[in-house]
Write an enzyme that holds these catalytic residues in place. Sequence first.
Site, mmCIF file in Angstrom:
data_model
loop_
_atom_site.group_PDB
_atom_site.id
_atom_site.type_symbol
_atom_site.label_atom_id
_atom_site.label_comp_id
_atom_site.label_asym_id
_atom_site.label_seq_id
_atom_site.Cartn_x
_atom_site.Cartn_y
_atom_site.Cartn_z
ATOM 1 N N MET A 112 -21.099 5.528 5.489
ATOM 2 C CA MET A 112 -22.189 5.499 4.498
ATOM 3 C C MET A 112 -21.756 6.335 3.301
ATOM 4 O O MET A 112 -21.596 7.556 3.418
ATOM 5 C CB MET A 112 -23.484 6.062 5.102
ATOM 6 C CG MET A 112 -24.132 5.141 6.115
ATOM 7 S SD MET A 112 -25.675 5.830 6.789
ATOM 8 C CE MET A 112 -25.048 7.043 7.946
ATOM 9 N N ARG A 159 -28.189 4.545 9.508
ATOM 10 C CA ARG A 159 -29.345 5.290 8.995
ATOM 11 C C ARG A 159 -30.048 6.121 10.055
ATOM 12 O O ARG A 159 -30.595 7.187 9.740
ATOM 13 C CB ARG A 159 -30.319 4.310 8.322
ATOM 14 C CG ARG A 159 -29.771 3.779 6.995
ATOM 15 C CD ARG A 159 -30.492 2.543 6.547
ATOM 16 N NE ARG A 159 -30.333 1.467 7.524
ATOM 17 C CZ ARG A 159 -31.026 0.345 7.514
ATOM 18 N NH1 ARG A 159 -31.933 0.152 6.586
ATOM 19 N NH2 ARG A 159 -30.814 -0.573 8.440
ATOM 20 N N CYS A 213 -20.386 -4.125 2.508
ATOM 21 C CA CYS A 213 -21.285 -3.319 1.678
ATOM 22 C C CYS A 213 -21.853 -4.156 0.544
ATOM 23 O O CYS A 213 -21.100 -4.699 -0.267
ATOM 24 C CB CYS A 213 -20.549 -2.129 1.095
ATOM 25 S SG CYS A 213 -21.641 -1.061 0.174
HETATM 26 C C1 LIG Z 1 -26.564 5.134 2.115
HETATM 27 C C2 LIG Z 1 -25.711 4.041 2.714
HETATM 28 C C3 LIG Z 1 -24.391 3.897 2.311
HETATM 29 C C4 LIG Z 1 -23.588 2.901 2.866
HETATM 30 N N1 LIG Z 1 -22.270 2.829 2.493
HETATM 31 C C5 LIG Z 1 -21.451 1.937 3.115
HETATM 32 C C6 LIG Z 1 -20.058 1.928 2.834
HETATM 33 O O1 LIG Z 1 -19.535 2.704 2.038
HETATM 34 N N2 LIG Z 1 -19.297 1.022 3.499
HETATM 35 C C7 LIG Z 1 -19.833 0.128 4.402
HETATM 36 O O2 LIG Z 1 -19.091 -0.678 4.975
HETATM 37 N N3 LIG Z 1 -21.148 0.122 4.683
HETATM 38 C C8 LIG Z 1 -21.950 1.015 4.081
HETATM 39 N N4 LIG Z 1 -23.287 1.059 4.424
HETATM 40 C C9 LIG Z 1 -23.807 0.157 5.479
HETATM 41 C C10 LIG Z 1 -23.784 0.853 6.845
HETATM 42 O O3 LIG Z 1 -22.468 1.145 7.255
HETATM 43 C C11 LIG Z 1 -24.450 -0.020 7.923
HETATM 44 O O4 LIG Z 1 -23.736 -1.222 8.046
HETATM 45 C C12 LIG Z 1 -25.904 -0.356 7.608
HETATM 46 O O5 LIG Z 1 -26.610 0.800 7.166
HETATM 47 C C13 LIG Z 1 -26.621 -0.959 8.823
HETATM 48 O O6 LIG Z 1 -26.621 -0.068 9.916
HETATM 49 P P1 LIG Z 1 -27.938 0.811 10.300
HETATM 50 O O7 LIG Z 1 -29.091 -0.141 10.458
HETATM 51 O O8 LIG Z 1 -27.558 1.503 11.572
HETATM 52 O O9 LIG Z 1 -28.161 1.768 9.159
HETATM 53 C C14 LIG Z 1 -24.115 2.022 3.849
HETATM 54 C C15 LIG Z 1 -25.448 2.171 4.247
HETATM 55 C C16 LIG Z 1 -26.250 3.162 3.705
HETATM 56 C C17 LIG Z 1 -27.671 3.300 4.160
#
Ligand SMILES: Cc1cc2nc3c(=O)[nH]c(=O)nc-3n(C[C@H](O)[C@H](O)[C@H](O)COP(=O)(O)O)c2cc1C
Length: 328
Positions: A17, A225, A100
Amino acid sequence: MQIGPWKLSNNLVLAPMAGVTDRPFRQLCRALGAGLAVSEMVSSNALLWGSDKTRRRIDHTGEVAPVSVQIAGADPTLMAAAARFNVDNGAQIIDINMGCPAKKVCNVMAGSALLQDEPLVGRILDAVVNAVAVPVTLKIRTGWDPARRNGLAVAAIAESAGIQALSVHGRTRACGYRGEAEHDTTRAIKAAVSIPVIANGDITTPERAVEVLRHTGADAVMIGRAAQGRPWIFREISRYMETGERLPEPAPAEIGRILAGHLQNLYAFYGEYTGVRMARKHIAWYSKRQRDGNRFRSLINKIESATDQLATVSDYFSQLSERQELAA
Ligand SMILES: Cc1cc2nc3c(=O)[nH]c(=O)nc-3n(C[C@H](O)[C@H](O)[C@H](O)COP(=O)(O)O)c2cc1C
């Protein structure tokens, strides 16, 4: 789970993230039970490599192996160079971001935008896999939009390119973060490929982690998250998977101790000025479900010094702890 030569201590992964999974947070999540913590992405634009931000993102001092670093970009040659640059700086796994949806990333055709162009996906993966001796992993969404859910095709390209593990966020690019993640596509991908698959999206509790693992047959789950302000979620899931036991939420005194350690590491890593500012969002997350949280957060956001920030946090969690003891 095994990624190339690396046997992970469990099958729980902290999601990359940007702006969150810096070295202090990755180390904290590893210490509290994550088997792997993927770094924030490092741009493949070499012009940015001298910046303070990149210098911090390639600093892996004290991290427990394997160190996984994510790279993002759309040009195969630049991506190969970025992979080599990070391996030279200590990366033991290179993770490619095709998941992303951030505008900044999509507009330059990186991140999930790449999923639209399968031949280009193949060229990028080949270039990166051939550029480095360490395992290369890939993170995708299920497709570009619900009508073009080509996750299965991309997974096949990844496997034949020599990608050693695939993380799948159960949403399309067009879905942003709306709705609930679906894990049926991940299940289909797991059934179709023989490389390890990591399921990601909306995993917020130990029960959900176990359900998603069962449903998809995936080798691991990735949590984003739900770890913000709750880095102990990894030990909760790990205990639940081992014993079926649900650990209670940590008491305020323990949260205060974990947060104080986290803050000290942020100050040491960023220096006082940036450290205090980076800390604010983490403090807000840790205090989200706590009594008097709003008042506490507005106080915290006005504080400029590390000493005052740490003291205010300690006072707040001590008061919560005293209240809890009185009530018991
Ligand atoms: C603040 C934030 C920054 C993120 N930055 C990236 C990133 O740099 N690279 C990436 O592949 N995914 C990024 N993501 C996506 C997360 O890795 C993840 O796939 C997504 O939040 C879904 O998972 P979750 O429901 O457990 O949060 C980001 C998500 C958030 C909330």
